[in-house]
Design a protein around this motif. Structure first.
Motif, short mmCIF file in Angstrom:
data_model
loop_
_atom_site.label_atom_id
_atom_site.label_comp_id
_atom_site.label_asym_id
_atom_site.label_seq_id
_atom_site.Cartn_x
_atom_site.Cartn_y
_atom_site.Cartn_z
N THR A 1 -8.46 -4.99 -5.69
CA THR A 1 -9.19 -5.41 -5.03
C THR A 1 -8.87 -7.15 -5.89
O THR A 1 -9.11 -7.33 -6.60
CB THR A 1 -9.74 -5.86 -4.75
N ARG A 2 -9.05 -8.47 -5.55
CA ARG A 2 -9.01 -9.60 -6.03
C ARG A 2 -11.02 -9.48 -6.51
O ARG A 2 -10.42 -10.10 -7.58
CB ARG A 2 -9.10 -10.84 -5.23
N THR A 3 -11.95 -9.12 -5.80
CA THR A 3 -13.17 -8.90 -6.21
C THR A 3 -13.03 -8.03 -7.90
O THR A 3 -14.14 -8.95 -8.81
CB THR A 3 -14.06 -8.74 -5.03
N GLU A 4 -12.84 -7.30 -8.11
CA GLU A 4 -12.57 -5.84 -9.31
C GLU A 4 -11.50 -6.93 -10.02
O GLU A 4 -11.96 -7.25 -11.21
CB GLU A 4 -11.58 -4.88 -9.03
N PHE B 1 -7.88 0.89 -18.82
CA PHE B 1 -8.77 2.03 -17.91
C PHE B 1 -9.43 1.52 -16.70
O PHE B 1 -9.36 2.99 -16.72
CB PHE B 1 -10.31 1.93 -19.71
N ALA B 2 -9.54 0.22 -16.50
CA ALA B 2 -10.10 0.70 -15.39
C ALA B 2 -9.38 1.53 -14.23
O ALA B 2 -9.51 1.77 -13.34
CB ALA B 2 -10.71 -0.64 -14.55
N HIS B 3 -7.46 0.98 -14.21
CA HIS B 3 -6.24 1.91 -13.52
C HIS B 3 -6.47 3.25 -13.43
O HIS B 3 -6.62 3.74 -12.87
CB HIS B 3 -5.23 0.84 -13.93
N MET C 1 0.74 -1.17 -0.15
CA MET C 1 -0.21 -0.14 -0.02
C MET C 1 0.63 1.48 -0.03
O MET C 1 1.76 1.21 1.02
CB MET C 1 -0.70 0.55 1.10
N GLU C 2 0.10 2.08 -0.38
CA GLU C 2 1.08 3.57 -0.62
C GLU C 2 0.28 4.69 -0.03
O GLU C 2 -1.07 5.13 -0.58
CB GLU C 2 1.29 3.88 -2.49
N TYR C 3 0.83 5.82 0.46
CA TYR C 3 -0.16 6.78 0.95
C TYR C 3 -0.30 8.26 -0.69
O TYR C 3 1.52 8.72 -1.00
CB TYR C 3 0.80 6.80 1.98
#
Length: 125
Positions: free
Chosen positions: A13-16, A60-62, A1-3
Motif C-alpha cells: 500500500t501507499r501507506t506502507e 526485506f519487507a517484501h 491484484m493476484e490470486y
C-alpha cells in the motif's frame, strides 16, 4: 491484484511505502543532527548510505511479509529475518569501513568509525 491459492494478495500500500521512505530519511536526519552536528560532508555520506541500503529494506519487507503471514512453522522466517539483518547491517558496516580514515579527526570519521556505538546504531535501525 493476484490470486495465490484462492487467497487475494495485495500489493504494498501507499501507506506502507510512505512509512519505509520515512524510516529511510529518519535515520540520516537523526544521525546528521545528533552525531554529525550538521557537517555537510557527513550529512551527504549519511544520505548516500541510506540511499544504498533503502532498496534492501524494501526487499526485506517484501520477502519477510509473506512467511510471517503464511503461518505454519516459524523457524524459517526467524532464520531469514536474522540473515537479512546481518546482510543489511554488514553492508552498512562495510561502507563505513571503506570510508574510515584513522588520521582524520572530523565529525564524519566519528560517524563511520567502527566502534560499539556505531554497531549498536546500525543494528538498531
Amino acid at each position: 491484484m493476484e490470486y495465490d491459492n484462492d487467497r487475494l494478495r495485495r500489493r504494498t500500500t501507499r501507506t506502507e511505502t510512505f512509512c519505509w521512505v520515512l524510516v529511510a530519511f529518519l535515520s540520516p536526519v537523526t544521525d546528521s543532527i545528533a552525531i554529525l552536528h550538521l557537517n555537510v560532508a557527513g550529512c551527504v555520506v549519511a544520505f548516500l548510505v541510506s540511499g544504498i541500503t533503502f532498496p534492501l529494506y524494501l526487499l526485506f519487507a517484501h520477502l519477510m511479509g509473506t512467511p510471517f503471514i503464511a503461518g505454519g512453522r516459524k523457524a524459517l522466517p526467524v532464520l531469514l529475518f536474522g540473515l537479512s539483518l546481518l546482510v543489511v547491517s554488514g553492508l552498512i558496516l562495510t561502507i563505513y569501513w571503506l570510508l574510515e580514515n584513522p588520521n582524520a579527526k572530523t565529525a564524519l570519521m566519528a560517524y563511520v568509525s567502527l566502534n560499539t556505538n556505531t554497531i549498536y546504531r546500525v543494528f538498531g535501525w
